[in-house]
Motif scaffolding. Structure first.
Motif, PDB file in Angstrom:
ATOM      1  N   LEU A   1       0.829  -1.201   0.000  1.00 22.94           N
ATOM      2  CA  LEU A   1       0.000   0.000   0.000  1.00 22.94           C
ATOM      3  C   LEU A   1       0.862   1.249   0.000  1.00 22.94           C
ATOM      4  O   LEU A   1       0.606   2.197  -0.756  1.00 22.94           O
ATOM      5  CB  LEU A   1      -0.921  -0.008   1.222  1.00 22.94           C
ATOM      6  N   ARG A   2       1.903   1.246   0.819  1.00 22.51           N
ATOM      7  CA  ARG A   2       2.796   2.397   0.886  1.00 22.51           C
ATOM      8  C   ARG A   2       3.474   2.645  -0.465  1.00 22.51           C
ATOM      9  O   ARG A   2       3.634   3.788  -0.906  1.00 22.51           O
ATOM     10  CB  ARG A   2       3.854   2.175   1.970  1.00 22.51           C
ATOM     11  N   GLY A   3       3.832   1.553  -1.135  1.00 24.36           N
ATOM     12  CA  GLY A   3       4.463   1.686  -2.440  1.00 24.36           C
ATOM     13  C   GLY A   3       3.543   2.343  -3.454  1.00 24.36           C
ATOM     14  O   GLY A   3       3.966   3.221  -4.228  1.00 24.36           O
ATOM     15  N   PHE A   4       2.283   1.941  -3.469  1.00 18.25           N
ATOM     16  CA  PHE A   4       1.335   2.545  -4.404  1.00 18.25           C
ATOM     17  C   PHE A   4       1.017   3.987  -4.029  1.00 18.25           C
ATOM     18  O   PHE A   4       0.837   4.837  -4.912  1.00 18.25           O
ATOM     19  CB  PHE A   4       0.056   1.715  -4.463  1.00 18.25           C
ATOM     20  N   ALA A   5       0.953   4.275  -2.726  1.00 21.18           N
ATOM     21  CA  ALA A   5       0.698   5.651  -2.288  1.00 21.18           C
ATOM     22  C   ALA A   5       1.838   6.566  -2.705  1.00 21.18           C
ATOM     23  O   ALA A   5       1.613   7.690  -3.188  1.00 21.18           O
ATOM     24  CB  ALA A   5       0.506   5.684  -0.773  1.00 21.18           C
ATOM     25  N   ASP A   6       3.069   6.096  -2.540  1.00 24.02           N
ATOM     26  CA  ASP A   6       4.224   6.903  -2.956  1.00 24.02           C
ATOM     27  C   ASP A   6       4.219   7.112  -4.471  1.00 24.02           C
ATOM     28  O   ASP A   6       4.491   8.220  -4.964  1.00 24.02           O
ATOM     29  CB  ASP A   6       5.519   6.207  -2.531  1.00 24.02           C
ATOM     30  N   ALA A   7       3.906   6.041  -5.222  1.00 23.71           N
ATOM     31  CA  ALA A   7       3.866   6.148  -6.675  1.00 23.71           C
ATOM     32  C   ALA A   7       2.794   7.136  -7.123  1.00 23.71           C
ATOM     33  O   ALA A   7       3.000   7.939  -8.046  1.00 23.71           O
ATOM     34  CB  ALA A   7       3.613   4.778  -7.302  1.00 23.71           C
ATOM     35  N   ALA A   8       1.632   7.083  -6.453  1.00 20.56           N
ATOM     36  CA  ALA A   8       0.539   7.992  -6.810  1.00 20.56           C
ATOM     37  C   ALA A   8       0.967   9.445  -6.668  1.00 20.56           C
ATOM     38  O   ALA A   8       0.655  10.299  -7.509  1.00 20.56           O
ATOM     39  CB  ALA A   8      -0.676   7.705  -5.934  1.00 20.56           C
ATOM     40  N   LYS A   9       1.707   9.728  -5.627  1.00 25.23           N
ATOM     41  CA  LYS A   9       2.133  11.099  -5.362  1.00 25.23           C
ATOM     42  C   LYS A   9       3.260  11.538  -6.285  1.00 25.23           C
ATOM     43  O   LYS A   9       3.261  12.675  -6.788  1.00 25.23           O
ATOM     44  CB  LYS A   9       2.581  11.222  -3.914  1.00 25.23           C
ATOM     45  N   LEU A  10       4.204  10.633  -6.555  1.00 22.09           N
ATOM     46  CA  LEU A  10       5.442  11.036  -7.210  1.00 22.09           C
ATOM     47  C   LEU A  10       5.450  10.848  -8.726  1.00 22.09           C
ATOM     48  O   LEU A  10       6.063  11.648  -9.443  1.00 22.09           O
ATOM     49  CB  LEU A  10       6.616  10.264  -6.594  1.00 22.09           C
ATOM     50  N   VAL A  11       4.803   9.771  -9.222  1.00 24.73           N
ATOM     51  CA  VAL A  11       4.964   9.449 -10.655  1.00 24.73           C
ATOM     52  C   VAL A  11       3.649   9.180 -11.376  1.00 24.73           C
ATOM     53  O   VAL A  11       3.662   8.813 -12.554  1.00 24.73           O
ATOM     54  CB  VAL A  11       5.897   8.228 -10.837  1.00 24.73           C
ATOM     55  N   LEU A  12       2.515   9.357 -10.698  1.00 25.32           N
ATOM     56  CA  LEU A  12       1.219   9.125 -11.346  1.00 25.32           C
ATOM     57  C   LEU A  12       0.369  10.396 -11.264  1.00 25.32           C
ATOM     58  O   LEU A  12      -0.640  10.446 -10.561  1.00 25.32           O
ATOM     59  CB  LEU A  12       0.479   7.949 -10.692  1.00 25.32           C
TER      60      LEU A  12
END
Length: 430
Positions: free
Chosen positions: A299-310
């Motif tokens: 979950l943390r990985g997807f949350a970080d991706a959402a903020k940074l690269v999506l």
């Protein structure tokens, strides 16, 4: 009463049982009289052989047709009735060069009834959008459909060489068809050929991790313009997750990714999140990850991706996984997506508000609820099990890699070798 407009002829949902040419005749005059019809909708009725033959004779004259909806037209029909009835209709469509969309959902097309469909799909070069949902194909008939689509690509290419304008196959929807692992070699070949495909939906097909991996690596990775991929309710595990992570960089245009209810596993979710987190999928808008045994790390990985690269992400679905609704990553995702919705000028009560934000989180399972002492007591055993699983996955990946390399080199194989044999090898490993 026949429902018809200038561009649409419809008998949809009438519940008619039309056996003979005489039965369907009262409904055909409106179609005959419509010189500009672009769409025909016949679903929700049941048509016999003679009725289909009479309908076909009218259909084949309508060269303005673009869309033919033949979903759910054979309810209660005998297996012996469907092939000749279907053949009449599809042979008529073959004569119509403008028909780009065909929907044959909710009709039973097993081994005994697939022949007219296979013939049509291998020959109708104008086809752009194919919808085959809930047809009970099974792996053998499913493989025949995949092979037919591969043949269609060859026909399209030959037509282009003759100077004809032929569209690419753009949409393939084939869900709830029990395609299983046994048809994945054929489907991989089809998608490797149709590199221009933009939307693929193959939900609830009983495809296991080895089949999913082959479909992704040998087939869909070539569809570099893919915008929508929905493989929900199949089985990925870590093996399929690694295959997805490997091909994600190829899909620069992907906007919707549906891998919910696919048993990614905690480690598999992390693998996919890390792949997305590397960037390259900036156009992704919707990500479906529900019921995947994903824990807080994923979950943390997807949350970080959402903020940074999506930057285009509008919605992420994570219900049914292994974390608490109060997890900081949930809070971060909710705030991020709400802020994006506001910036887009969409209010929470707008009609399209459900295209934004998080889904309902009513089925989360909090790992912290487990007994901590039991977890500590089982820690060594779990580490050992994870290591054994890792070794099994690595061995399985080697088998899949060898198979993919052999196919890429066009190495001749015995006729009885295919994805089923590959699955048997993997079963020994897994």
């Amino acid at each position: 009463m026949v429902s018809s407009t200038a561009s649409v002829f419809s008998l949809e949902g009438r519940g008619l049982r039309l056996e003979t040419a005489a039965d369907i005749e009262p409904h055909l005059q409106a179609l005959r009289d419509n010189s500009s019809v672009e769409e025909v909708r016949l679903g929700g009725n049941t048509l016999g052989v003679e009725a289909c033959e009479a309908l076909a004779r009218v259909l084949e004259t309508k060269d303005t047709l673009h869309v033919v909806n033949l979903a759910d037209i054979f309810t209660s029909r005998l297996v012996t009735e469907i092939p000749p009835a279907l053949s009449s209709l599809l042979n008529a469509v073959l004569k119509l060069p403008a028909v780009h969309t065909v929907d044959l959902s909710d009709n039973a097309f097993g081994l005994a009834t697939q022949a007219p469909l296979v013939d049509f799909l291998s020959r109708h070069t104008p086809l752009q959008h194919l919808i085959l949902n809930n047809n009970g194909l099974g792996p053998r008939a499913g493989a025949m459909i995949g092979d037919a689509l591969a043949s269609l690509h060859a026909k399209k290419e030959a037509a282009r060489k003759d100077g004809k304008e032929v569209p690419s196959l753009e949409t393939v929807i084939c869900g709830r068809n029990r395609l299983e692992n046994g048809s994945m070699e054929a489907w991989a070949r089809a998608f490797a050929a149709h590199k221009g495909v933009k939307a693929v939906k193959m939900v609830q097909n009983g495809i296991r991790q080895e089949g999913v991996s082959h479909l992704l690596r040998a087939g869909l990775r070539h569809a570099t313009g893919l915008k929508v991929l929905d493989l929900q309710d199949n089985t990925f595990t870590v093996l399929g997750s690694r295959a997805l992570a490997e091909v994600l960089p190829e899909w620069k245009e992907v906007q919707e990714l549906g891998i919910g209810d696919c048993l990614l596993s905690a480690r598999g979710a992390v693998v996919v999140a890390e792949a997305i987190g590397k960037g390259g999928n900036e156009k992704l808008q919707t990500l479906r990850l529900q019921f995947n045994d994903m824990d807080v790390k994923g979950l943390r990985g997807f949350a970080d991706a959402a903020k940074l690269v999506l930057p285009a992400l509008k919605r992420i679905e994570v219900n049914g996984n292994l974390f608490n609704e109060d997890d900081p990553s949930i809070t971060a995702l909710r705030e991020l997506l709400d802020d994006r919705r506001h910036q887009a000028g969409v209010e929470s009560d707008d009609e399209n508000a459900n295209e934004w934000g998080l889904d309902s989180l009513s089925d989360l399972e909090d790992e912290e609820d487990d007994d901590e002492e039991a977890e500590e007591g089982d820690e060594d055993e779990e580490v050992e099990e994870r290591e054994e699983e890792r070794e099994r996955d690595e061995k399985a990946e080697r088998i899949l890699k060898d198979a993919d390399e052999a196919e890429a080199e066009n190495v001749p194989e015995e006729t009885d070798r295919g994805i089923d044999e590959l699955a048997r090898k993997l079963d020994k490993v897994l």
